[in-house]
Design a protein around this motif. Structure first.
Motif, PDB file in Angstrom:
ATOM      1  N   LEU A  21       0.842  -1.188   0.000  1.00  0.00           N
ATOM      2  CA  LEU A  21       0.000   0.000   0.000  1.00  0.00           C
ATOM      3  C   LEU A  21       0.885   1.249   0.000  1.00  0.00           C
ATOM      4  O   LEU A  21       1.802   1.379   0.818  1.00  0.00           O
ATOM      5  CB  LEU A  21      -0.901   0.006   1.243  1.00  0.00           C
ATOM      6  CG  LEU A  21      -2.020  -1.029   1.259  1.00  0.00           C
ATOM      7  CD1 LEU A  21      -2.683  -1.076   2.623  1.00  0.00           C
ATOM      8  CD2 LEU A  21      -3.051  -0.729   0.176  1.00  0.00           C
ATOM      9  N   LYS A  22       0.599   2.155  -0.936  1.00  0.00           N
ATOM     10  CA  LYS A  22       1.345   3.408  -1.051  1.00  0.00           C
ATOM     11  C   LYS A  22       0.512   4.339  -1.922  1.00  0.00           C
ATOM     12  O   LYS A  22      -0.429   3.911  -2.616  1.00  0.00           O
ATOM     13  CB  LYS A  22       2.722   3.172  -1.672  1.00  0.00           C
ATOM     14  CG  LYS A  22       2.684   2.439  -3.022  1.00  0.00           C
ATOM     15  CD  LYS A  22       4.092   2.048  -3.465  1.00  0.00           C
ATOM     16  CE  LYS A  22       4.042   1.213  -4.757  1.00  0.00           C
ATOM     17  NZ  LYS A  22       5.382   0.745  -5.147  1.00  0.00           N
ATOM     18  N   PRO A  23       0.779   5.644  -1.898  1.00  0.00           N
ATOM     19  CA  PRO A  23      -0.041   6.577  -2.685  1.00  0.00           C
ATOM     20  C   PRO A  23      -0.103   6.230  -4.160  1.00  0.00           C
ATOM     21  O   PRO A  23      -1.129   6.455  -4.806  1.00  0.00           O
ATOM     22  CB  PRO A  23       0.654   7.931  -2.440  1.00  0.00           C
ATOM     23  CG  PRO A  23       1.293   7.776  -1.097  1.00  0.00           C
ATOM     24  CD  PRO A  23       1.741   6.347  -1.032  1.00  0.00           C
ATOM     25  N   ALA A  24       0.977   5.661  -4.733  1.00  0.00           N
ATOM     26  CA  ALA A  24       0.974   5.341  -6.160  1.00  0.00           C
ATOM     27  C   ALA A  24      -0.012   4.232  -6.492  1.00  0.00           C
ATOM     28  O   ALA A  24      -0.417   4.088  -7.653  1.00  0.00           O
ATOM     29  CB  ALA A  24       2.388   4.936  -6.597  1.00  0.00           C
ATOM     30  N   ASN A  25      -0.425   3.418  -5.518  1.00  0.00           N
ATOM     31  CA  ASN A  25      -1.361   2.323  -5.770  1.00  0.00           C
ATOM     32  C   ASN A  25      -2.780   2.660  -5.337  1.00  0.00           C
ATOM     33  O   ASN A  25      -3.622   1.769  -5.228  1.00  0.00           O
ATOM     34  CB  ASN A  25      -0.895   1.059  -5.036  1.00  0.00           C
ATOM     35  CG  ASN A  25       0.291   0.405  -5.730  1.00  0.00           C
ATOM     36  OD1 ASN A  25       0.557   0.682  -6.891  1.00  0.00           O
ATOM     37  ND2 ASN A  25       1.012  -0.437  -5.009  1.00  0.00           N
ATOM     38  N   LEU A  26      -3.060   3.924  -5.069  1.00  0.00           N
ATOM     39  CA  LEU A  26      -4.402   4.379  -4.695  1.00  0.00           C
ATOM     40  C   LEU A  26      -4.889   5.338  -5.772  1.00  0.00           C
ATOM     41  O   LEU A  26      -4.311   6.408  -5.971  1.00  0.00           O
ATOM     42  CB  LEU A  26      -4.380   5.064  -3.327  1.00  0.00           C
ATOM     43  CG  LEU A  26      -3.722   4.273  -2.192  1.00  0.00           C
ATOM     44  CD1 LEU A  26      -3.738   5.075  -0.912  1.00  0.00           C
ATOM     45  CD2 LEU A  26      -4.404   2.925  -2.005  1.00  0.00           C
ATOM     46  N   MET A  27      -5.939   4.949  -6.487  1.00  0.00           N
ATOM     47  CA  MET A  27      -6.421   5.719  -7.629  1.00  0.00           C
ATOM     48  C   MET A  27      -7.602   6.599  -7.231  1.00  0.00           C
ATOM     49  O   MET A  27      -8.531   6.146  -6.556  1.00  0.00           O
ATOM     50  CB  MET A  27      -6.845   4.769  -8.752  1.00  0.00           C
ATOM     51  CG  MET A  27      -5.704   3.921  -9.307  1.00  0.00           C
ATOM     52  SD  MET A  27      -4.391   4.930 -10.014  1.00  0.00           S
ATOM     53  CE  MET A  27      -5.302   5.800 -11.263  1.00  0.00           C
ATOM     54  N   LEU A  28      -7.574   7.864  -7.667  1.00  0.00           N
ATOM     55  CA  LEU A  28      -8.657   8.817  -7.454  1.00  0.00           C
ATOM     56  C   LEU A  28      -9.309   9.079  -8.804  1.00  0.00           C
ATOM     57  O   LEU A  28      -8.698   9.665  -9.702  1.00  0.00           O
ATOM     58  CB  LEU A  28      -8.127  10.118  -6.849  1.00  0.00           C
ATOM     59  CG  LEU A  28      -7.183   9.986  -5.641  1.00  0.00           C
ATOM     60  CD1 LEU A  28      -6.814  11.362  -5.112  1.00  0.00           C
ATOM     61  CD2 LEU A  28      -7.811   9.134  -4.552  1.00  0.00           C
ATOM     62  N   GLY A  29     -10.549   8.639  -8.963  1.00  0.00           N
ATOM     63  CA  GLY A  29     -11.239   8.804 -10.231  1.00  0.00           C
ATOM     64  C   GLY A  29     -11.730  10.223 -10.445  1.00  0.00           C
ATOM     65  O   GLY A  29     -11.796  11.042  -9.520  1.00  0.00           O
ATOM     66  N   GLU A  30     -12.098  10.495 -11.700  1.00  0.00           N
ATOM     67  CA  GLU A  30     -12.565  11.838 -12.043  1.00  0.00           C
ATOM     68  C   GLU A  30     -13.896  12.166 -11.394  1.00  0.00           C
ATOM     69  O   GLU A  30     -14.273  13.333 -11.291  1.00  0.00           O
ATOM     70  CB  GLU A  30     -12.694  11.968 -13.566  1.00  0.00           C
ATOM     71  CG  GLU A  30     -11.373  11.878 -14.306  1.00  0.00           C
ATOM     72  CD  GLU A  30     -11.549  11.952 -15.817  1.00  0.00           C
ATOM     73  OE1 GLU A  30     -10.546  12.153 -16.512  1.00  0.00           O
ATOM     74  OE2 GLU A  30     -12.704  11.807 -16.285  1.00  0.00           O
TER      75      GLU A  30
END
Length: 736
Positions: A182-191
């Motif tokens: 788990l890290k910020p690069a593996n957390l997606m924020l959709g439009e």
């Protein structure tokens, strides 16, 4: 991610040295939208889209993420006419067979986690060239790492996204899966505000770790024949976000992901990575030995509650963290909702500030309303000047009345002081009178109360008359066993103790165990020094107990013991339907008149019993020899009281009654003339007991406090303060 983090992340052998997004983090504006895909042939003779060949089903690939061992492409699904993300192993990566196993394992694990916050897997198979792949949702948006770098989201929005991540990981933990990367690069924020966790390539079953044979424990999530293998002792994950136990390459549980989430939350709150500026080797040293950076050291203006949540998630000992992501989500949700955070120790000022934040809008409305009221008040002030003048005049009148009230209060205080002085004088006079009649206890009590109200040489003289050696002293004390209920034998030299799961019988002075039986007796009545009438498990409905041996002398199959009084080898028993007399010498069971119930006392010689009917508030004396019942006149107790306890002297010529309001009465029988009455306490008197020579009366209230009174005049014996569960007299003058 720093370059050294990329190298550590690929140590597990995951697909791609850079994290696969399971969706787009690249610019997708140039890709066709869902529904824009067209058939390669003309519209007139085109085959049905559902018949598209499996190997050519996905076309128009555009790479959106690539690593050293795999890549993710945005492709068009000809069958469903939409864009999806396709992940496949890189053909140029070493160990292709191992990558295929890991790719399949990632697809299997991710497909079983059906949650809105986890990227869904759509399909899997082999494409052109026979390479395995799987497809999933194509997320149009950016990663949390990109959002943090852009810096265009406020803390509240970031925390809402973080809460969604924790809730999704809470679901994964409930399914027995840990992410391990788990890290910020593996957390997606959709439009459109959605939040999804991607890249489950390192995911394993919770508490699985690495086995000695090199196989990862996937807990039945992956077929055993296709499970990927991990090199024993290899570190997996991203150093900047991995837990201390993950850095030590030991079996991991859910709390390892909690650490990673805590590191992400640290970055959201402070704007800096947990180990910002440190290389991989330095990070591993800090993970092993500490210390862990504190939020308030990096960002002093950060919320102390958020700092407490981060600190709780980042404890070096896994047992000290939140047990799983759901508990972390609960605390974050509590913070966002304005509720109390479990990880934070609140002071009074913290609670006041939290109240202000939680009810900010209502407080602002109230403040605005107050301002409006103030404006209206100011506007109308000039029109109400006359009213103000009248109010001031009334206030002056009220002040004068208050001054008069203060003066009256002072006069009252002076009168009370004078009355208190007079009362002290009366107490001294009473103490002297009691001293003249040798009523030591009463004299000392009155003198002591007089001294509480001020100095008095006369009161001190009363106390000095007898001297310290003349007062009653405690003859001795024995340590008691751990009893739920205790009953002293008739002579005061034995003790029957009802314990949690047994009943024991002891000699007193010194305390010596005679016997113990593994049952808890419910009722005990000493018929004589050697025999007791009891009931309880194993002694139902009743039995005679040999107190010497702890054995049953005789069962009483027809005797239900609701209430019993006993003395001198005689017991009067209420079995719930009638009274009967049981005599130990003969074993005879003689019924008494059906109209009397509820025995309260038995004379010392066993000839006369006192019963009291609560419903009719009527007491009666029963001659146990002939069975005659003599109703007594109404007992002279306080209004609304019944006798809480009662005791007959040996000849049944007097009865001592303990009231529910602490009143002790001595009545002559049979006419119930009051010989004396005394208010002992303000609590119910639960036990009254005559001494063997009928000179003294021992009393116990509901709190257990014991007092002894002279039967001749009601004078109270000056005793040390004692509390007791039961009372008994030893010999003619010593109470136990």
């Amino acid at each position: 991610m720093r370059p050294d983090d990329d190298a550590a992340a690929s140590a597990e052998g995951e697909v791609g040295g850079a994290p696969s997004r399971c969706g787009s983090v690249a610019d997708l504006d140039g890709l066709p939208l869902s529904g824009d895909a067209t058939s390669p042939s003309g519209a007139g003779d085109a085959a049905h889209p559902f018949e598209a060949d499996e190997r050519t089903r996905y076309r128009d690939p555009q790479v959106v993420a690539r690593g050293g061992m795999g890549q993710v492409s945005a492709v068009t699904d000809l069958r469903l006419r939409r864009q999806v993300a396709l992940k496949e192993a890189s053909p140029s990566a070493p160990g292709a067979h191992g990558l295929e196993r890991r790719l399949a394992q990632e697809a299997w694990i991710t497909a079983q986690l059906e949650h809105p916050g986890i990227v869904p897997v759509y399909d899997a198979g082999r494409g052109e060239g026979g390479r395995p792949f799987f497809t999933m949702r194509l997320i149009r948006g950016r990663s949390l790492a990109t959002a943090l770098a852009d810096g265009d989201l406020d803390e509240s929005t970031l925390l809402r996204h973080f809460l969604a991540v924790c809730q999704a990981m809470g679901y994964a933990h409930a399914m027995g899966v840990v992410h391990r990367d788990l890290k910020p690069a593996n957390l997606m924020l959709g439009e459109f505000g959605e939040t999804q966790i991607v890249d489950w390539g390192l995911a394993r079953a919770a508490d699985g770790g690495d086995n000695d044979d090199g196989d990862d424990d996937v807990g039945g999530l992956v077929p055993d024949t296709h499970a990927a293998r991990t090199r024993v002792g290899a570190r997996v994950g991203t150093p900047a976000y991995m837990s201390p136990e993950q850095a030590r390459a030991v079996p991991l549980g859910r709390s390892s992901d909690v650490w990673s989430l805590g590191a992400i939350l640290f970055e959201l709150v402070t704007g800096r990575a947990l180990y910002d500026g440190l290389g991989t080797a330095e990070i591993f040293v800090r993970l092993d030995r500490g210390p862990v950076p504190r939020v308030l050291d990096v960002a002093p203006d950060a919320s102390p509650e958020l700092a407490a949540i981060v600190a709780h998630a980042l404890r070096l000992d896994p047992a000290g963290r939140y047990p799983d992501a759901k508990h972390l989500a609960d605390d974050v949700a509590a913070y966002l909702d304005g509720r109390r955070v479990a990880a934070f120790a609140y002071s009074t000022w913290d609670l006041v500030k939290r109240f202000g934040r939680a009810f900010r809008v209502p407080l602002l409305v109230a403040a605005a309303a107050l301002i409006a009221i103030g404006v209206v008040f100011a506007a109308s002030y000039t029109q109400t000047r006359a009213e103000r003048d009248r109010s001031q005049a009334a206030e002056r009148a009220a002040t004068a009345a208050r001054d008069r009230a203060v003066a009256a209060e002072r006069q009252t205080a002076s009168a009370l002081a004078e009355a208190d002085h007079s009362f002290a004088a009366l107490l001294v006079r009473g103490a002297r009178e009691a001293s003249l009649h040798d009523a030591q206890a009463e004299a000392e009590l009155l003198a002591a109360h007089a001294l509480l109200r001020g100095p008095s040489p006369e009161a001190r003289g009363v106390l000095a008359r007898w001297g310290a050696g003349a007062r009653v002293r405690l003859a001795g004390a024995e340590p008691a066993p751990d009893c739920l209920r205790a009953r002293l034998g008739p002579s005061g030299s034995t003790l029957l103790c009802v314990e949690a799961d047994a009943t024991s019988y002891w000699d007193v002075g010194p305390l010596t165990l005679r016997w113990r039986v593994p049952t808890q007796l419910e009722r005990v009545a000493f018929v004589s020094a050697d025999v007791a009438m009891v009931n309880g498990p194993g002694y139902e409905p009743g039995a005679l107990l040999d107190l010497e041996a702890g054995a049953v002398l005789r069962p009483l199959p027809d005797t239900v013991i609701e209430r019993v009084v006993a003395a001198a080898d005689v017991a009067v028993v209420d079995d719930g339907e009638q009274l009967f007399v049981w005599r130990a010498a003969t074993g005879d069971r003689t019924p008494l008149a059906a109209s009397v119930r509820s025995p309260r006392a038995l004379s010392g010689d066993g000839r006369v019993a006192l019963v009291y009917d609560d419903s009719a508030a009527r007491a009666s004396l029963i001659d146990l020899g002939g069975g005659a019942v003599d109703a007594l006149p109404t007992l002279p107790l306080l209004a609304g009281q019944g006798p809480m306890s009662a005791a007959l002297d040996r000849a049944a010529a007097r009865v001592a009654l303990g009231g529910t309001k602490g009143e002790l009465l001595l009545l002559d029988l049979p006419g119930t003339a009051v010989r004396w009455r005394q208010r002992v306490t303000d609590r119910a008197l639960t036990a009254v007991l005559w001494s063997p020579d009928d000179r003294w009366i021992a009393v116990r209230d509901e709190r257990g406090w014991v007092s002894v009174h002279d039967a001749g005049g009601g004078g109270r014996l000056a005793l040390p303060r004692l509390r007791a569960d039961d009372l008994a007299w030893r010999g003619a003058g010593a109470a136990t």
